[in-house]
Scaffold this motif. Structure first.
Motif, PDB file in Angstrom:
ATOM      1  N   ASN A  31       0.828  -1.214   0.000  1.00  5.16           N
ATOM      2  CA  ASN A  31       0.000   0.000   0.000  1.00  5.16           C
ATOM      3  C   ASN A  31       0.857   1.257   0.000  1.00  5.16           C
ATOM      4  OD1 ASN A  31      -2.252  -1.736   0.446  1.00  5.16           O
ATOM      5  ND2 ASN A  31      -1.710  -1.791   2.607  1.00  5.16           N
ATOM      6  N   PHE A  33       0.448   5.764  -0.391  1.00  4.43           N
ATOM      7  CA  PHE A  33      -0.514   6.841  -0.191  1.00  4.43           C
ATOM      8  C   PHE A  33       0.135   8.193  -0.498  1.00  4.43           C
ATOM      9  CE2 PHE A  33      -3.191   3.991   2.314  1.00  4.43           C
ATOM     10  CZ  PHE A  33      -2.259   3.091   2.816  1.00  4.43           C
ATOM     11  N   TYR A  35      -0.689  12.186   0.659  1.00  5.74           N
ATOM     12  CA  TYR A  35      -1.438  13.134   1.469  1.00  5.74           C
ATOM     13  C   TYR A  35      -0.907  14.539   1.199  1.00  5.74           C
ATOM     14  CZ  TYR A  35      -3.282   9.447   4.588  1.00  5.74           C
ATOM     15  OH  TYR A  35      -3.937   8.362   5.109  1.00  5.74           O
ATOM     16  N   PHE A  48      -4.556   6.770  -3.134  1.00  2.57           N
ATOM     17  CA  PHE A  48      -3.806   5.666  -2.602  1.00  2.57           C
ATOM     18  C   PHE A  48      -3.829   4.501  -3.586  1.00  2.57           C
ATOM     19  CE2 PHE A  48      -7.301   2.930  -1.022  1.00  2.57           C
ATOM     20  CZ  PHE A  48      -8.345   3.820  -0.998  1.00  2.57           C
ATOM     21  N   LEU A  90       2.981  14.631   1.414  1.00  2.00           N
ATOM     22  CA  LEU A  90       3.588  13.510   2.129  1.00  2.00           C
ATOM     23  C   LEU A  90       3.203  12.197   1.475  1.00  2.00           C
ATOM     24  CD1 LEU A  90       2.797  14.784   5.709  1.00  2.00           C
ATOM     25  CD2 LEU A  90       5.083  14.384   4.842  1.00  2.00           C
ATOM     26  N   GLY A  97      -3.349  -2.870   6.118  1.00  2.00           N
ATOM     27  CA  GLY A  97      -4.145  -1.929   6.888  1.00  2.00           C
ATOM     28  C   GLY A  97      -3.954  -2.037   8.381  1.00  2.00           C
ATOM     29  N   SER A  98      -3.414  -3.153   8.842  1.00  3.96           N
ATOM     30  CA  SER A  98      -3.237  -3.337  10.279  1.00  3.96           C
ATOM     31  C   SER A  98      -1.998  -2.647  10.818  1.00  3.96           C
ATOM     32  CB  SER A  98      -3.144  -4.832  10.614  1.00  3.96           C
ATOM     33  OG  SER A  98      -4.306  -5.504  10.215  1.00  3.96           O
ATOM     34  N   TYR A  99      -1.166  -2.190   9.945  1.00  6.31           N
ATOM     35  CA  TYR A  99       0.108  -1.612  10.347  1.00  6.31           C
ATOM     36  C   TYR A  99       0.098  -0.103  10.175  1.00  6.31           C
ATOM     37  CZ  TYR A  99       1.909  -6.363  10.288  1.00  6.31           C
ATOM     38  OH  TYR A  99       2.123  -7.692  10.540  1.00  6.31           O
ATOM     39  N   GLY A 100       0.926   0.550  10.965  1.00 10.82           N
ATOM     40  CA  GLY A 100       1.090   1.990  10.799  1.00 10.82           C
ATOM     41  C   GLY A 100       1.813   2.312   9.512  1.00 10.82           C
ATOM     42  N   TYR A 101       1.768   3.579   9.157  1.00  4.80           N
ATOM     43  CA  TYR A 101       2.425   4.053   7.951  1.00  4.80           C
ATOM     44  C   TYR A 101       3.896   4.379   8.223  1.00  4.80           C
ATOM     45  CZ  TYR A 101      -2.196   5.247   5.873  1.00  4.80           C
ATOM     46  OH  TYR A 101      -3.460   5.235   5.365  1.00  4.80           O
ATOM     47  N   PHE A 103       6.193   7.203   6.660  1.00 11.10           N
ATOM     48  CA  PHE A 103       6.087   8.409   5.836  1.00 11.10           C
ATOM     49  C   PHE A 103       7.451   8.815   5.285  1.00 11.10           C
ATOM     50  CE2 PHE A 103       1.856  10.261   6.274  1.00 11.10           C
ATOM     51  CZ  PHE A 103       1.334   9.601   7.374  1.00 11.10           C
ATOM     52  N   GLY A 104       7.405   9.486   4.151  1.00 10.79           N
ATOM     53  CA  GLY A 104       8.592  10.153   3.641  1.00 10.79           C
ATOM     54  C   GLY A 104       8.791  11.474   4.371  1.00 10.79           C
ATOM     55  N   SER A 105       9.849  12.175   4.012  1.00  8.99           N
ATOM     56  CA  SER A 105      10.193  13.441   4.673  1.00  8.99           C
ATOM     57  C   SER A 105       9.350  14.604   4.184  1.00  8.99           C
ATOM     58  CB  SER A 105      11.667  13.772   4.443  1.00  8.99           C
ATOM     59  OG  SER A 105      12.486  12.789   5.034  1.00  8.99           O
TER      60      SER A 105
ATOM     61  N   PHE B  34      -3.446   4.520  16.038  1.00  4.38           N
ATOM     62  CA  PHE B  34      -2.026   4.745  15.758  1.00  4.38           C
ATOM     63  C   PHE B  34      -1.609   6.107  16.295  1.00  4.38           C
ATOM     64  CE2 PHE B  34      -2.027   1.239  12.772  1.00  4.38           C
ATOM     65  CZ  PHE B  34      -3.301   1.232  12.265  1.00  4.38           C
ATOM     66  N   TYR B  36       1.568   8.973  16.088  1.00  8.87           N
ATOM     67  CA  TYR B  36       2.731   9.409  15.326  1.00  8.87           C
ATOM     68  C   TYR B  36       3.302  10.662  15.971  1.00  8.87           C
ATOM     69  CZ  TYR B  36       0.937   6.524  11.480  1.00  8.87           C
ATOM     70  OH  TYR B  36       0.496   5.483  10.700  1.00  8.87           O
TER      71      TYR B  36
END
Lengths: 112, 111
Positions: A31, A33, A35, A48, A90, A97-101, A103-105, B34, B36
């Protein structure tokens, strides 16, 4: 260490230009995404993708398109940049879906 | 419609002054909450996932807890380097696996 890499930290483009924002992840995540984040509005989902060549619209897809030709790469395209697309963009990826994302910088885009 | 509300919007603490951030949610069928951390000008960094009421997770000075209606992020004896915006996000069982994000709490810890 797992990574999501966005090609540019800062970008300045002119109104009407076609803009490409690139994102690459090295975690073999399904997955990905895109934002945008604006003060007072929080994170808003643009598009996404849950698989190669698959894409789904998020909450604010107007004026944007995406491309996912390879699993590791997810590109955001501003077809004709406008000043109201000035924002922090971002990219994120997740295993499921069960896991956190992860993210890039971020890419801070300014459209003038 | 799923709602995620974080409070306070901003919090100023003195170094060593413990406090808690709140994330309340009105969703049906929680599938994960979650937390962050986001530093200025950077992307959010994943901290914790909580799945069921009563669950707790810890990392250094941070401890996240979960009830049926809210989650708390407890910060014990904070240091200036804990200054950041803390975001929570909630994923539900209904349809999309996309989480709903709160707007965050901006934390500043003064030395």
């Amino acid at each position: 260490d797992v990574k999501v890499t966005q090609s540019s930290r800062y970008l300045v483009k002119r109104t009407g230009e076609k803009v490409f924002l690139e994102c690459v992840q090295d975690m073999d995540h399904e997955n990905m995404f895109w934002y945008r984040q604006d003060p007072g509005l929080g994170l808003r989902l643009i598009y996404f993708s849950y698989d190669v060549k698959m894409k789904e619209k998020g909450d604010i897809p107007e004026g944007y398109s995406v491309s996912r030709e390879k699993k590791e790469r997810f590109s955001l395209i501003l077809e004709s940049a406008s000043t109201n697309q000035t924002s922090m963009y971002l990219c994120a990826s997740s295993l499921s879906g069960s896991y956190g994302y992860t993210f890039g910088s971020g890419t801070r885009l300014t459209v003038v | 419609e799923d709602q995620v509300t974080q409070s306070p919007e901003a919090l100023r603490l003195q170094e060593g002054e413990s406090s808690s951030l709140n994330c309340s949610y009105t969703v049906s069928g929680l599938r994960g909450l979650f937390w962050y951390r986001q530093d200025p000008g950077k992307g959010p960094e994943f901290l914790f996932t909580l799945y069921s009421a009563g669950e707790e997770k810890e990392k250094e000075r941070l401890k996240a807890t979960l009830t049926k209606k809210e989650s708390f992020l407890h910060i014990t004896a904070p240091k200036p380097e804990d200054s950041a915006t803390y975001l929570c996000a909630v994923r539900t069982s209904g349809g999309s696996y996309i989480p709903t994000f709160g707007r965050g709490t901006s934390l500043i810890v003064h030395p």
